[in-house]
Design an enzyme around this catalytic site. Sequence first.
Site, PDB file in Angstrom:
ATOM      1  CD  GLU A 105      -2.868  -0.960   1.917  1.00 57.33           C
ATOM      2  OE1 GLU A 105      -4.236  -1.552   1.780  1.00 57.33           O
ATOM      3  OE2 GLU A 105      -2.386  -0.707   3.290  1.00 57.33           O
ATOM      4  CB  CYS A 136       2.452   7.201   3.241  1.00 61.44           C
ATOM      5  SG  CYS A 136       3.139   6.264   4.572  1.00 61.44           S
ATOM      6  CB  CYS A 179       7.397  -6.209   7.843  1.00 56.22           C
ATOM      7  SG  CYS A 179       9.430  -5.150   9.084  1.00 56.22           S
ATOM      8  CB  CYS A 229       6.921  -3.470  15.849  1.00 57.30           C
ATOM      9  SG  CYS A 229       7.879  -3.694  15.652  1.00 57.30           S
ATOM     10  CB  CYS A 273       3.179  -3.046  13.593  1.00 57.64           C
ATOM     11  SG  CYS A 273       3.279  -2.833  11.904  1.00 57.64           S
ATOM     12  N   GLY A 282       6.770  -2.681   6.301  1.00 53.83           N
ATOM     13  CA  GLY A 282       8.023  -2.924   5.692  1.00 53.83           C
ATOM     14  C   GLY A 282       9.256  -2.183   6.769  1.00 53.83           C
ATOM     15  CD  GLU A 283      13.142  -0.591   9.405  1.00 53.99           C
ATOM     16  OE1 GLU A 283      12.363  -0.698  10.458  1.00 53.99           O
ATOM     17  OE2 GLU A 283      14.077  -0.608   9.057  1.00 53.99           O
ATOM     18  CG  HIS A 300       6.834   2.624  19.797  1.00 55.10           C
ATOM     19  ND1 HIS A 300       6.150   3.895  19.045  1.00 55.10           N
ATOM     20  CD2 HIS A 300       7.483   2.382  18.214  1.00 55.10           C
ATOM     21  CE1 HIS A 300       5.735   3.782  17.511  1.00 55.10           C
ATOM     22  NE2 HIS A 300       7.108   2.266  17.143  1.00 55.10           N
ATOM     23  CB  CYS A 348       0.258   5.563  11.316  1.00 53.52           C
ATOM     24  SG  CYS A 348       1.079   6.769  11.024  1.00 53.52           S
TER      25      CYS A 348
END
Length: 364
Positions: free
Chosen positions: A91, A104, A111, A115, A118, A164-165, A220, A338
């Site tokens: 996306e 974005c 990923c 986390c 997420c 993704g990272e 976080h 997000c």
Amino acid sequence: MSVNLLDFDAESLTAWFAEQGEKPFRARQVLRWMHRSGVADFDAMTDLAKSLREKLRARAVVVPPAVVSDKLSDDGTRKFLIDVGNGNAVETVFIPEDDRGTLCISTQAGCALDCAFCSTGKQGFNRNLTVAEIIGQLWQANAALGAVHGDERVISNVVMMGMGEPLANFDNTVAALRLMLDDNAYGLSRRRVTVSTSGLVPVMDRLREACPVALAVSLHAPNDALRDQLVPINQKYPLKDLMAACRRYLEKAPRDFITFEYTMMAGINDADAHARELLALVRDVPCKFNLIPFNPFPGSPFRRSPADRVRRFADILIQAGIVTTTRKTRGDDIDAACGQLAGQVRDKTRRTAGRTIPLQEIRT
Ligand code: SAH
Ligand code: SF4
């Protein structure tokens, strides 16, 4: 198979042209056609000799990934679903604001970092996106928004905060970043292109050397005990190392601060004591905070912190002199906020079949 010229940044495109016996300025012309003008058809590249166009047609293609859906939110946010083949889709979200337009973009199908809060992480991981698939999101968004010829008025900012990272897909991310910054491609300012990382410490150092852009770090939690659980990569690169990496990054960064992202989850990381602990943690790191009220997704165990809690938390940081903003929730009616980006991921890690951390074990 033909090469896809969207997989090249300026340097590698020039090298490829040299291999074909062509001069660097030809590579530059093609780069401008592809990225400034959004042209994929060699025959439309009218200032190239016919013989060169024929050669290119025989040896190469210009293929962006296909847009499979395009949804518009009530607030103007627009979400594109981009097909990257084999049952995977990622996306891309366009967020218009009064003074800028932010795109974005995603860097991986899924990923691997998992986390706890997420949606992408919960989908598992399939693979890194290619350069064509990363820059192709900008290409397609420009086309859909009617912005070609390097028009910065529509997309003025890019944030790598989609699925993704980015730093786990370093080479392709850097090539895509270089295209974003290149005057013959998108010509964006370094200060307006942001990489967001969950804290891959050694790769932060590599980014600083290869292509320093603005950096956001997903924090976080103010201590290792809590962050180990929310952001599992913390077990490998704990906060002390992360803070040191942030300081090193600032030596070459285009901005003189790091943006810390902090997703606010009710009863988990949103107490006054957490805010005060953060102040001690970031004492030596010039920074701004961006608080993100948690966005729920199906099956998530967390709740969003109430608005007055977020305000009180922000006040503690602000009173200590840290610029703190709270991210407006945009596009949540189309699941574009997000952490809600899920796309479609054919998980290769089998994580989706496995464990989730019970909530009571996360509170610290
Ligand atoms: N992998 C990168 C970039 C993508 S995530 C990173 O982790 O930084 C973009 C931001 O959204 C990160 O700060 C991430 O932690 C946050 N995020 C993830 N899930 C969320 C959720 N459900 N609600 C609010 N923010 C979330
Ligand atoms: Fe991956 Fe970022 Fe989601 Fe963590 S928050 S699972 S690093 S995309």
